[in-house]
Design a protein around this motif. Structure first.
Motif, PDB file in Angstrom:
ATOM      1  N   ILE A 152       0.849  -1.203   0.000  1.00 38.40           N
ATOM      2  CA  ILE A 152       0.000   0.000   0.000  1.00 38.40           C
ATOM      3  C   ILE A 152       0.878   1.246   0.000  1.00 38.40           C
ATOM      4  CG2 ILE A 152      -1.549   1.376   1.448  1.00 38.40           C
ATOM      5  CD1 ILE A 152      -2.923  -1.221   2.253  1.00 38.40           C
ATOM      6  N   GLY A 153       1.909   1.232   0.837  1.00 37.52           N
ATOM      7  CA  GLY A 153       2.770   2.402   0.929  1.00 37.52           C
ATOM      8  C   GLY A 153       3.549   2.644  -0.351  1.00 37.52           C
ATOM      9  N   GLU A 154       4.094   1.588  -0.942  1.00 40.31           N
ATOM     10  CA  GLU A 154       4.891   1.766  -2.164  1.00 40.31           C
ATOM     11  C   GLU A 154       4.012   2.206  -3.323  1.00 40.31           C
ATOM     12  OE1 GLU A 154       7.994   1.771  -2.478  1.00 40.31           O
ATOM     13  OE2 GLU A 154       8.777   0.704  -0.751  1.00 40.31           O
ATOM     14  N   GLY A 155       2.807   1.643  -3.383  1.00 36.29           N
ATOM     15  CA  GLY A 155       1.949   1.966  -4.515  1.00 36.29           C
ATOM     16  C   GLY A 155       0.976   3.086  -4.212  1.00 36.29           C
ATOM     17  N   MET A 156       0.935   3.543  -2.968  1.00 34.69           N
ATOM     18  CA  MET A 156       0.042   4.635  -2.579  1.00 34.69           C
ATOM     19  C   MET A 156      -1.410   4.306  -2.910  1.00 34.69           C
ATOM     20  SD  MET A 156       1.816   7.220  -1.465  1.00 34.69           S
ATOM     21  CE  MET A 156       1.073   8.755  -1.899  1.00 34.69           C
ATOM     22  N   ALA A 157      -1.788   3.021  -2.756  1.00 34.34           N
ATOM     23  CA  ALA A 157      -3.095   2.602  -3.236  1.00 34.34           C
ATOM     24  C   ALA A 157      -4.263   3.424  -2.698  1.00 34.34           C
ATOM     25  CB  ALA A 157      -3.295   1.129  -2.919  1.00 34.34           C
TER      26      ALA A 157
ATOM     27  N   LEU B  82      -1.577  -0.367  -9.101  1.00 33.69           N
ATOM     28  CA  LEU B  82      -2.724  -1.290  -9.193  1.00 33.69           C
ATOM     29  C   LEU B  82      -2.239  -2.723  -9.361  1.00 33.69           C
ATOM     30  CD1 LEU B  82      -5.795  -1.673  -9.603  1.00 33.69           C
ATOM     31  CD2 LEU B  82      -5.355  -1.492 -12.032  1.00 33.69           C
ATOM     32  N   LEU B  83      -1.234  -2.902 -10.233  1.00 36.79           N
ATOM     33  CA  LEU B  83      -0.759  -4.259 -10.524  1.00 36.79           C
ATOM     34  C   LEU B  83      -0.123  -4.901  -9.299  1.00 36.79           C
ATOM     35  CD1 LEU B  83       0.784  -3.838 -14.071  1.00 36.79           C
ATOM     36  CD2 LEU B  83      -1.249  -5.091 -13.457  1.00 36.79           C
ATOM     37  N   ILE B  84       0.752  -4.150  -8.589  1.00 32.91           N
ATOM     38  CA  ILE B  84       1.402  -4.779  -7.433  1.00 32.91           C
ATOM     39  C   ILE B  84       0.376  -5.083  -6.357  1.00 32.91           C
ATOM     40  CG2 ILE B  84       3.777  -3.984  -7.776  1.00 32.91           C
ATOM     41  CD1 ILE B  84       3.242  -1.734  -5.852  1.00 32.91           C
ATOM     42  N   PHE B  85      -0.683  -4.294  -6.301  1.00 32.15           N
ATOM     43  CA  PHE B  85      -1.727  -4.581  -5.307  1.00 32.15           C
ATOM     44  C   PHE B  85      -2.473  -5.859  -5.673  1.00 32.15           C
ATOM     45  CE2 PHE B  85      -5.359  -3.750  -2.595  1.00 32.15           C
ATOM     46  CZ  PHE B  85      -4.689  -3.372  -1.458  1.00 32.15           C
ATOM     47  N   LEU B  86      -2.780  -6.028  -6.969  1.00 31.29           N
ATOM     48  CA  LEU B  86      -3.449  -7.263  -7.394  1.00 31.29           C
ATOM     49  C   LEU B  86      -2.580  -8.481  -7.110  1.00 31.29           C
ATOM     50  CD1 LEU B  86      -4.999  -6.176 -10.795  1.00 31.29           C
ATOM     51  CD2 LEU B  86      -6.209  -6.773  -8.714  1.00 31.29           C
TER      52      LEU B  86
END
Lengths: 218, 148, 202
Positions: free
Chosen positions: A174-179, A205-209
């Motif tokens: 979440i932190g890296e991608g600022m989701a 979005l992709l790293i979160f998925l």
């Protein structure tokens, strides 16, 4: 191997770190690949400022060096996302995620507006904070199960992964991608150059998925 | 209404660092509450310490150019694992033979378990790691040049 | 479940992490936030170190590098953001050093010794020699050459990785490539510090 999202079509072996292509990861991988190619071939947009209440408008100038630098960062971001999509190792995944974070900072930080610089700095602070739960989570994975390989974790023969490790991993992503911070991200996107800033959003979005698949293992 | 207010709070980028740090602190506190975590004793790359060796605490290689046993995840993927571990340059070998405490500086010499893991069995990590360093360096030097 | 040594260690580290995170959440000054982050990195390394195997040593290194790399980039963003452009650090402006042969001799000695050592420390020693030389001479050339050397060392390292993965019988070549690559890399990084400082006395 039932817990993996589908049976791997192909497993590429790099020593202890396996790279595997299941229907799920291959879809995400192709998405990242397509966008990286788009970034490679597309020309950047030019933002137009319109003075309100008049006919005056100006096109913001983008210098060649800035454009080239941001394109380089966007391509690096695409490669990092592709790596994060297909890697089969927890620690390797966290490293790719950290790389996505820093390339996102780079895409934004190249713009010379003070407002954008300030936003980039705040975002960079969050990305740097996020490395702590990321690497910490991966370390707890290794300590509690004795393995970092996702394929081993999916077999179900190892001890269960503690909840804390999974929470750390998700928090780090979440932190890296600022989701959840898309509203704040919109502020950063005052930076001109459409294809590059879209790479920021797509990669997060992709790293979160992908992390959703990762925490479902083990 | 509440969503709009939350979204309004989030859109001020000054707020995101305290928010994220607070979330981290919260998860860490939950982690403390859930604590005893069972350490899995069957670990990869276990550490063995031989106090009498001049390479202590980094001696796990055996004689140079002989293969040591490395407990990797997939030993069949790294057939040369164990050779790097035992390797010492002639200069390091000389130091190891003549001085009692080379082990404390052996990380500085090529060979050893660190190189085995970093370059060989978990080489992909090491490829990503200098790439991150490279990217960060590119950002810093681009901004530095633009500023001057 | 049993409270083992690992759980006690983790308890201490997590308490430290919680204190650091709460401090970060309460801090409002940008520079102080940045400094606190340096502090927060330490519990993260401690969690990895608690693994207690050889693997932990190999995982600490990338973790550390990533933290340092992001700090490098962020500090530069901070400088641009706050418009800190003046460079108050000057080279060693001592007339004798700038003219004498001694810095050259000391630097050559350090570089040669560093190359013999090889590996991480070797790179550090060789880099120190170059930093000293550049600082004493007020080096003003452009950084292109050093950046190119850094890129080449990176390529050598990647080449070594592929040899390890696909031609394991040539492991010795790969090991030497990786060792040389890392010497070049660390040396270049450190000498860049020397040249950035040397620019101050223009």
């Amino acid at each position: 191997m039932s817990n993996l999202a589908g049976i791997p079509y192909y497993v590429l072996e790099f020593g202890d770190e396996l790279v595997y292509f299941t229907p799920y990861t291959i879809t995400l991988f192709l998405l990242a690949l397509t966008f990286t190619i788009f970034v490679l071939v597309s020309r950047p947009e030019r933002q137009v400022d319109i003075a309100f209440g008049g006919d005056a408008y100006t096109t913001k100038e983008i210098t060649i060096s800035e454009m080239r630098f941001r394109r380089f960062m966007a391509i690096a971001c695409g490669l990092a996302s592709m790596g994060a999509m297909v890697t089969g190792d927890i620690f390797n995944f966290t490293l790719f995620t950290a790389m996505v974070g820093i390339t996102n900072v780079g895409i934004v930080a190249a713009v010379k507006s003070p407002h954008v610089q300030n936003a980039a700095f705040q975002y960079g602070l969050v990305a740097l904070t996020a490395t702590v739960p990321l690497f910490g989570g991966a370390a707890v994975y290794a300590a509690a199960t004795g393995s970092l390989s996702m394929i081993e974790l999916a077999k179900g023969t190892l001890p269960a992964v503690p909840f804390v490790a999974k929470a750390f991993l998700v928090l780090g992503v979440i932190g890296e991608g600022m989701a959840p911070f898309y509203a704040a991200k919109a502020e950063m996107f005052r930076a001109p150059g459409a294809p590059y800033v879209i790479m920021c959003s797509l990669s997060s979005l992709l790293i979160f998925l992908r992390v959703i698949e990762v925490v479902m293992l083990g | 209404m509440i969503i709009r207010r939350i979204s309004h709070y989030l859109c001020n980028y000054e707020n995101i660092v305290p928010l994220f740090a607070g979330a981290c602190a919260f998860i860490v506190l939950i982690g403390i509450l859930l604590l005893p975590i069972q350490y899995h004793n069957d670990q990869l790359y276990p550490k063995t310490i031989d106090r009498n060796s001049t390479l202590d605490p980094y001696d796990r290689g055996g004689p140079p150019f002989a293969q040591a046993t490395i407990r990797a995840q997939y030993p069949e993927n790294s057939p040369s694992a164990g050779l790097v571990t035992s390797y010492l340059t002639p200069f390091s070998q000389f130091l190891a033979d003549t001085t009692p405490h080379l082990g404390t500086t052996i990380v500085a010499h090529p060979g050893g378990i660190l190189d085995e893991i970093l370059y060989n069995t978990r080489g992909l990590d090491t490829v990503v790691e200098p790439t991150i360093l490279f990217i960060a360096f590119a950002i810093a030097s681009y901004l530095y040049r633009k500023g001057s | 479940m049993m409270w083992g040594q690992y759980s006690y260690g983790l308890l201490v580290v997590l308490i430290a992490a919680a204190i650091a995170f709460i401090a970060l959440a309460m801090e409002t000054d940008d520079l102080h936030r940045f400094l606190l982050l340096d502090l927060i990195e330490i519990p993260s390394l401690a969690v990895i170190a608690l693994l207690g195997t050889d693997l932990a040593e190999a995982l600490v290194l990338p973790g550390l590098t990533v933290g340092i790399a992001e700090q490098l980039a962020l500090s530069q963003i901070y400088c641009v953001k706050e418009r800190i452009s003046a460079n108050p650090v000057h080279g060693l402006n001592i007339e004798v050093i700038a003219k004498a042969d001694a810095p050259l001799i000391i630097s050559i000695f350090l570089v040669v010794y560093g190359l013999i050592l090889s590996g991480f420390t070797g790179g550090g020693v060789a880099g120190l020699g170059l930093v000293f030389f550049f600082m004493s001479r007020g080096y003003k050339e452009d950084l292109n050459l050093l950046e190119m050397a850094s890129g080449i060392s990176w390529a050598v390292w990647i080449f070594a990785f592929f040899v390890f993965m696909f031609l394991p019988q040539y492991w010795y070549v790969a090991l030497m490539c990786a060792a040389v690559g890392i010497v070049l890399k660390v040396t270049v990084k450190m000498s860049l510090v020397g040249t950035m400082w040397g620019k101050g006395d223009e």
